[in-house]
Write an enzyme that holds these catalytic residues in place. Sequence first.
Site, mmCIF file in Angstrom:
data_model
loop_
_atom_site.group_PDB
_atom_site.id
_atom_site.type_symbol
_atom_site.label_atom_id
_atom_site.label_comp_id
_atom_site.label_asym_id
_atom_site.label_seq_id
_atom_site.Cartn_x
_atom_site.Cartn_y
_atom_site.Cartn_z
ATOM 1 N N CYS A 8 5.760 2.908 -13.216
ATOM 2 C CA CYS A 8 5.178 4.043 -12.515
ATOM 3 C C CYS A 8 5.853 5.354 -12.898
ATOM 4 O O CYS A 8 6.986 5.393 -13.377
ATOM 5 C CB CYS A 8 5.218 3.818 -10.998
ATOM 6 S SG CYS A 8 6.739 4.334 -10.195
ATOM 7 N N GLU A 38 7.017 -7.830 -5.747
ATOM 8 C CA GLU A 38 5.921 -7.267 -6.545
ATOM 9 C C GLU A 38 5.467 -8.257 -7.610
ATOM 10 O O GLU A 38 4.263 -8.427 -7.851
ATOM 11 C CB GLU A 38 6.349 -5.951 -7.207
ATOM 12 C CG GLU A 38 5.207 -5.323 -8.004
ATOM 13 C CD GLU A 38 5.616 -4.136 -8.847
ATOM 14 O OE1 GLU A 38 5.005 -3.928 -9.923
ATOM 15 O OE2 GLU A 38 6.552 -3.402 -8.451
ATOM 16 N N SER A 74 16.658 -2.894 -3.932
ATOM 17 C CA SER A 74 15.744 -1.952 -4.575
ATOM 18 C C SER A 74 15.850 -2.046 -6.093
ATOM 19 O O SER A 74 16.857 -1.660 -6.679
ATOM 20 C CB SER A 74 16.051 -0.520 -4.119
ATOM 21 O OG SER A 74 15.362 0.413 -4.922
ATOM 22 N N SER A 103 12.883 4.612 -2.965
ATOM 23 C CA SER A 103 12.727 4.182 -1.566
ATOM 24 C C SER A 103 13.840 4.723 -0.672
ATOM 25 O O SER A 103 13.934 4.328 0.496
ATOM 26 C CB SER A 103 12.694 2.650 -1.492
ATOM 27 O OG SER A 103 13.784 2.083 -2.186
ATOM 28 N N ASN A 128 14.191 -0.365 -8.502
ATOM 29 C CA ASN A 128 14.260 0.904 -9.235
ATOM 30 C C ASN A 128 15.602 1.596 -9.055
ATOM 31 O O ASN A 128 16.083 2.268 -9.961
ATOM 32 C CB ASN A 128 13.086 1.809 -8.845
ATOM 33 C CG ASN A 128 13.276 2.491 -7.509
ATOM 34 O OD1 ASN A 128 13.847 3.565 -7.426
ATOM 35 N ND2 ASN A 128 12.785 1.861 -6.444
ATOM 36 N N HIS A 130 12.128 -1.263 0.000
ATOM 37 C CA HIS A 130 13.468 -1.848 -0.045
ATOM 38 C C HIS A 130 14.546 -0.801 0.247
ATOM 39 O O HIS A 130 15.244 -0.322 -0.647
ATOM 40 C CB HIS A 130 13.705 -2.502 -1.412
ATOM 41 C CG HIS A 130 13.019 -3.814 -1.560
ATOM 42 N ND1 HIS A 130 12.686 -4.366 -2.771
ATOM 43 C CD2 HIS A 130 12.586 -4.706 -0.623
ATOM 44 C CE1 HIS A 130 12.087 -5.528 -2.583
ATOM 45 N NE2 HIS A 130 12.013 -5.753 -1.290
#
Length: 326
Positions: free
Chosen positions: A200, A132, A228, A272, A230, A47
């Site tokens: 993660c 996801e 995005s 990303s 994150n 993303h």
Amino acid sequence: MPTAAVQNILLAEPRGFCAGVDRAIEIVEKALTKFGAPIYVRHEIVHNTYVVDDLKAKGAIFIEELDDVPPGATLVFSAHGVSRAVQQEAERRGFQIFDATCPLVTKVHVEVAKLAKEGYEFIMIGHKGHPEVEGTMGQLDGGIHLVEEVEDVARVSPRQTERLAVVTQTTLSVDDAAHIAQAIKARFPMVREPKHQDICYATQNRQDAVKLMSSQVDIVIVVGSPTSSNSNRLAEVARKLGTPGYMVDRAEDLQPHWFEGCSRVGLTAGASAPEILVRQVVERIKALGAVSVQTMPGQPETVKFPLPKGLRLDLDDEAAAPVARS
């Protein structure tokens, strides 16, 4: 730009690309090199607008529906993963498939499949509609209950509670996910939690860096695209600690009034977002008067994920080449 009080830029460490993103982009680039354009990619590979536009220019075509992929084409699944139905349909159509799903997302898929065989239902902590989440929930034909907030936990209605497990989207706020997990544990004391949390390492490390940085700066800028997850979480982390946090897709998105009265600017990037965008943002902030750029100490990241077999060009070539003898 109007004059501001900006003096210093503090760069978060770590920031930017993680191992899963590096691998996903490399898969598309290696596929283009080995098989030539076009290469079809289901959903944005990661993303980030800059990354997607760069790969488009190199010959990647991004699609959402498999109907848009011609017979015999090479297809790459994005880093976010896909449902079992999409995977099976792609195989049925005979595409040459390379799976760029982040191995840490694949780990969640494997755990879901394993526990489902043992009769487990699942509560998934994640954001509805995120690819996801759709990919993970699509590993089964039912039995995964999505919760986005603590309040959602009270509405979960599993068929049974003896075999219930928690899984998590990998790019969530660590703190928010922990609060939701506590609520799940309170309602379902027997729930099975992951041996290692699903969020993660890169998401954790980048959030930890923002937490350390926030108290040292007047404002936090996050480089990342609106889609995005994150990257959005990084800006949220700063704001929850009382430091203004803004997210920008590119340097041109910076607003001069954000910096009024700010002498120290914290700068980070989602997993990303490429480093070139960070450098462009640094130059833009320097135009506001910043004279120094410092990088804070941070958690080293040495994780590297291997490419799929058919794309390990160097290894394949070395194996095929005769050994030179003097």
